[in-house]
Write an enzyme that holds these catalytic residues in place. Structure first.
Site, PDB file in Angstrom:
ATOM      1  N   ALA A 105      -8.095  -3.404   5.355  1.00 19.83           N
ATOM      2  CA  ALA A 105      -8.881  -4.631   5.485  1.00 19.83           C
ATOM      3  C   ALA A 105      -8.312  -5.754   4.626  1.00 19.83           C
ATOM      4  O   ALA A 105      -7.847  -5.526   3.498  1.00 19.83           O
ATOM      5  CB  ALA A 105     -10.329  -4.367   5.103  1.00 19.83           C
ATOM      6  N   GLY A 142      -7.649   1.172   6.440  1.00 19.66           N
ATOM      7  CA  GLY A 142      -7.880   0.931   7.856  1.00 19.66           C
ATOM      8  C   GLY A 142      -6.624   1.036   8.705  1.00 19.66           C
ATOM      9  O   GLY A 142      -6.702   1.334   9.898  1.00 19.66           O
ATOM     10  N   GLU A 198      -6.443   4.541   9.529  1.00 12.68           N
ATOM     11  CA  GLU A 198      -7.487   4.845  10.507  1.00 12.68           C
ATOM     12  C   GLU A 198      -7.063   4.419  11.917  1.00 12.68           C
ATOM     13  O   GLU A 198      -7.399   5.081  12.903  1.00 12.68           O
ATOM     14  CB  GLU A 198      -8.788   4.181  10.089  1.00 12.68           C
ATOM     15  CG  GLU A 198      -9.392   4.858   8.857  1.00 12.68           C
ATOM     16  CD  GLU A 198     -10.617   4.158   8.310  1.00 12.68           C
ATOM     17  OE1 GLU A 198     -11.675   4.811   8.221  1.00 12.68           O
ATOM     18  OE2 GLU A 198     -10.528   2.955   7.976  1.00 12.68           O
ATOM     19  N   GLU A 211     -10.157   4.376  -0.420  1.00 15.28           N
ATOM     20  CA  GLU A 211     -11.439   3.667  -0.495  1.00 15.28           C
ATOM     21  C   GLU A 211     -12.334   4.071  -1.662  1.00 15.28           C
ATOM     22  O   GLU A 211     -13.065   3.233  -2.202  1.00 15.28           O
ATOM     23  CB  GLU A 211     -12.199   3.830   0.828  1.00 15.28           C
ATOM     24  CG  GLU A 211     -11.684   2.967   1.975  1.00 15.28           C
ATOM     25  CD  GLU A 211     -10.505   3.580   2.714  1.00 15.28           C
ATOM     26  OE1 GLU A 211     -10.081   3.004   3.737  1.00 15.28           O
ATOM     27  OE2 GLU A 211     -10.003   4.636   2.269  1.00 15.28           O
TER      28      GLU A 211
END
Length: 264
Positions: free
Chosen positions: A69, A114, A117, A137
């Site tokens: 992010a 992310g 991910e 995270e």
């Protein structure tokens, strides 16, 4: 904002293979609203195109595939309840689950948070030797929010996944390949995209309906009990048994020539 009006997602075509490039090199492809909105739209459009039979997602020419992010993107303050309500809706990364076309992640450099991910949501992951992977995270007071806690253990198993989640440790491409996080290693950074496109072209050359159905059987079956998964497999097998491509494959084998699949 992108410099000079550049698009955050760039799509190019190489025959039946589409290459989807994350295009924020100045931010190492950090995920902003342009990527959150553009990636699902691009995947949906390619999935609906009958001429596209495989997709490669690439990080372009910058220092990494995606670093997660973009924490510099301005966002209005929201309460935890509002954040949870938003995230309980259909998430942007779920677009991979709706894509019937095979998707290959071609990963170089940093693949963090992310970004990992995104790679986990793809069907195949190929990495260059310089790639590194992490879900950091918990060190930021968060947990992965785009499938990291759910998709990774389906690939690696629970124990290894918890090791990576709880420590936030960063692993290199060789270790990622050893544990099965990536299934293929490219020769080097320079050849990564070409090798991924060549792999995608090999997939694209196979019977289109069979390719879609074998992905559906494997992905959907992973969340079913064995008996239900076997029933799904048999059902999809039966649907393919009367297709023109199945007949063509048998004829091509008998005639010792490459099959000419049409998707029918």
């Amino acid at each position: 904002m992108q410099p000079n009006g550049a698009e955050a997602i760039v799509v190019t075509r190489e025959g039946a293979v589409a290459v989807l490039t994350l295009n924020r090199p100045q931010r190492m492809n950090a995920i902003n609203n342009a990527i959150r909105g553009g990636l699902p739209d691009a995947l949906a459009a390619l999935d609906e195109d009958p001429e596209v039979r495989a997709i490669v997602i690439h990080g372009g020419e910058g220092r990494g595939f995606c670093v997660g992010a973009d924490i510099t993107e301005p966002r209005a303050p929201r309460s935890p309840v509002a954040v949870r309500r938003e995230m309980m809706g259909r998430a942007w990364v779920d677009s991979f689950d709706r894509c019937a076309t095979p998707v290959i992640a071609a990963v170089h450099g940093f693949c963090l948070g992310g970004g990992l991910e995104i790679a986990l949501a793809c069907d195949i992951r190929m990495a260059s030797p310089d790639a590194s992977f992490s879900l950091p995270e918990t060190g930021l007071g968060l947990i992965p929010g785009a499938g990291g806690t759910q998709r990774m253990h389906r690939i690696l198993g629970l124990g290894r996944t918890l090791d990576l989640l709880l420590t936030g440790d960063r692993i290199d491409a060789a270790e990622a390949h050893r544990i099965g996080l990536v299934t293929r290693l490219a020769k080097d950074r320079e050849s990564l995209l070409a090798e991924a496109v060549e792999l995608a072209a090999r997939i694209a050359a196979r019977a289109p309906a069979a390719t879609v159905y074998v992905k559906e059987a494997a992905r959907s079956g992973a969340d079913l009990h064995l008996a239900a998964g076997m029933a799904l497999e048999r059902s999809l097998f039966a649907l393919l048994s009367g297709t023109a491509d199945k007949t063509e494959a048998a004829a091509a084998f008998a005639e010792k020539r490459p099959p000419r699949f049409t998707g029918e």
